[in-house]
Design an enzyme around this catalytic site. Structure first.
Site, PDB file in Angstrom:
ATOM      1  N   GLY A 182       7.073   4.037   4.341  1.00 19.47           N
ATOM      2  CA  GLY A 182       7.531   5.235   5.036  1.00 19.47           C
ATOM      3  C   GLY A 182       8.896   4.990   5.644  1.00 19.47           C
ATOM      4  O   GLY A 182       9.517   3.955   5.413  1.00 19.47           O
ATOM      5  N   GLY A 183       9.336   5.939   6.440  1.00 16.41           N
ATOM      6  CA  GLY A 183      10.648   5.860   7.045  1.00 16.41           C
ATOM      7  C   GLY A 183      10.801   4.743   8.062  1.00 16.41           C
ATOM      8  O   GLY A 183      11.910   4.262   8.295  1.00 16.41           O
ATOM      9  N   MET A 184       9.693   4.306   8.670  1.00 14.87           N
ATOM     10  CA  MET A 184       9.780   3.291   9.714  1.00 14.87           C
ATOM     11  C   MET A 184       9.314   1.916   9.273  1.00 14.87           C
ATOM     12  O   MET A 184       9.637   0.923   9.917  1.00 14.87           O
ATOM     13  CB  MET A 184       8.978   3.731  10.928  1.00 14.87           C
ATOM     14  N   ASP A 207       2.089  12.952  14.065  1.00 21.52           N
ATOM     15  CA  ASP A 207       2.472  13.082  12.649  1.00 21.52           C
ATOM     16  C   ASP A 207       1.233  13.323  11.785  1.00 21.52           C
ATOM     17  O   ASP A 207       0.988  12.609  10.817  1.00 21.52           O
ATOM     18  CB  ASP A 207       3.223  11.828  12.192  1.00 21.52           C
ATOM     19  N   ILE A 264       0.845  -1.195   0.000  1.00 21.09           N
ATOM     20  CA  ILE A 264       0.000   0.000   0.000  1.00 21.09           C
ATOM     21  C   ILE A 264       0.877   1.241   0.000  1.00 21.09           C
ATOM     22  O   ILE A 264       0.619   2.202  -0.709  1.00 21.09           O
ATOM     23  CB  ILE A 264      -0.945   0.011   1.223  1.00 21.09           C
ATOM     24  N   GLY A 265       1.927   1.220   0.824  1.00 21.89           N
ATOM     25  CA  GLY A 265       2.818   2.372   0.908  1.00 21.89           C
ATOM     26  C   GLY A 265       4.023   2.068   1.762  1.00 21.89           C
ATOM     27  O   GLY A 265       4.083   1.035   2.438  1.00 21.89           O
ATOM     28  N   VAL A 301       3.650  -0.690   4.578  1.00 21.86           N
ATOM     29  CA  VAL A 301       2.269  -1.100   4.816  1.00 21.86           C
ATOM     30  C   VAL A 301       1.832  -1.966   3.639  1.00 21.86           C
ATOM     31  O   VAL A 301       1.936  -1.561   2.480  1.00 21.86           O
ATOM     32  CB  VAL A 301       1.328   0.108   4.976  1.00 21.86           C
ATOM     33  N   LYS A 322       1.279  -3.161   8.864  1.00 23.34           N
ATOM     34  CA  LYS A 322       2.479  -2.323   8.864  1.00 23.34           C
ATOM     35  C   LYS A 322       3.611  -3.153   9.439  1.00 23.34           C
ATOM     36  O   LYS A 322       3.562  -3.576  10.588  1.00 23.34           O
ATOM     37  CB  LYS A 322       2.280  -1.055   9.690  1.00 23.34           C
TER      38      LYS A 322
END
Length: 172
Positions: free
Chosen positions: A22-24, A140, A19-20, A27, A42
Site C-alpha cells: 500500500g501507500g505506507m 480506512d 501479501i500486498g 505486508v 507490515k
C-alpha cells in the site's frame, strides 16, 4: 520506497513472501521462528520509518490496536524498530480481501449472495462498534481492508461459514 525482504529475517521472523503493498508499507507473510506460527508483518516504507513523529504515532496506534480483541479484528502481536525498519507483526488471516473476492466473482458474472453480504457487513459493523467503544477509529474502511475467512463450519445455524476480519487499524 519498498524493500525486498523476502528470504531475510527480522528479529525472530523469517520473511517468506509479499501479501500486498500500500501507500505506507508492504505486508509480508512470515514465520515466527520461536513459536512456529505464520504471521503477517507490515513494514513501513523508508520515508515514514525515518520520521521520529511518525514512529511515535505508529507505536501509539499499534498499542491501541493491540488492545483490541475481537473475532473480526486482526490480532496485533508485536511492534518493532530494527536496522532502519519500522514494522508491526500481526495475525495471519487466511483468505482473500473482500475487494479481491468481489473482483474474482465479476468475470464470472457472479455476485456475493445476500445472506453472505448481510453476515459479513454485520461482522464488520460489530468490529467497528467494538473498536469505537475502545476509542479506536479505523479511518480506512474499504473492501481491501476486510479479509473474508472461510470457516470449517458456520458459527450459527443457517449462516454461511464465513468471517469478515478487519485489517489495517494502525495508521490506516
Amino acid at each position: 520506497m519498498a524493500r525486498n525482504l523476502i528470504g531475510q529475517q527480522i528479529e525472530h521472523y523469517q520473511i517468506e513472501g509479499v501479501i500486498g503493498e500500500g501507500g505506507m508499507g508492504t505486508v509480508y507473510q512470515a514465520v515466527d521462528i520461536n513459536l512456529a506460527r505464520p504471521v503477517a508483518i507490515k513494514v513501513m516504507h523508508d520515508q515514514y520509518a525515518v520520521e521520529t513523529a511518525f514512529q511515535r504515532r505508529f507505536q501509539q496506534e499499534a498499542q491501541a490496536a493491540a488492545r483490541l480483541e475481537h473475532p473480526s479484528i486482526v490480532g496485533v502481536y508485536h511492534f518493532g524498530r530494527k536496522e532502519g525498519l519500522l514494522y508491526l507483526v500481526m495475525e495471519l488471516v487466511p483468505g482473500l480481501s473482500l475487494g479481491t473476492y468481489m473482483k474474482q466473482l465479476a468475470p464470472r458474472k457472479q455476485v456475493i449472495l445476500l445472506d453472505e453480504t448481510v453476515l459479513l457487513m454485520a461482522q464488520v459493523a460489530d468490529a467497528l462498534g467494538y473498536a469505537h467503544r475502545k476509542g479506536v477509529i479505523h479511518r480506512d474502511v474499504k473492501p481491501d481492508n476486510i479479509i473474508v475467512k472461510q470457516l470449517n463450519q458456520a458459527e450459527r445455524p443457517d449462516e454461511p461459514p464465513l468471517r469478515a476480519v478487519m485489517t489495517d487499524f494502525v495508521l490506516a
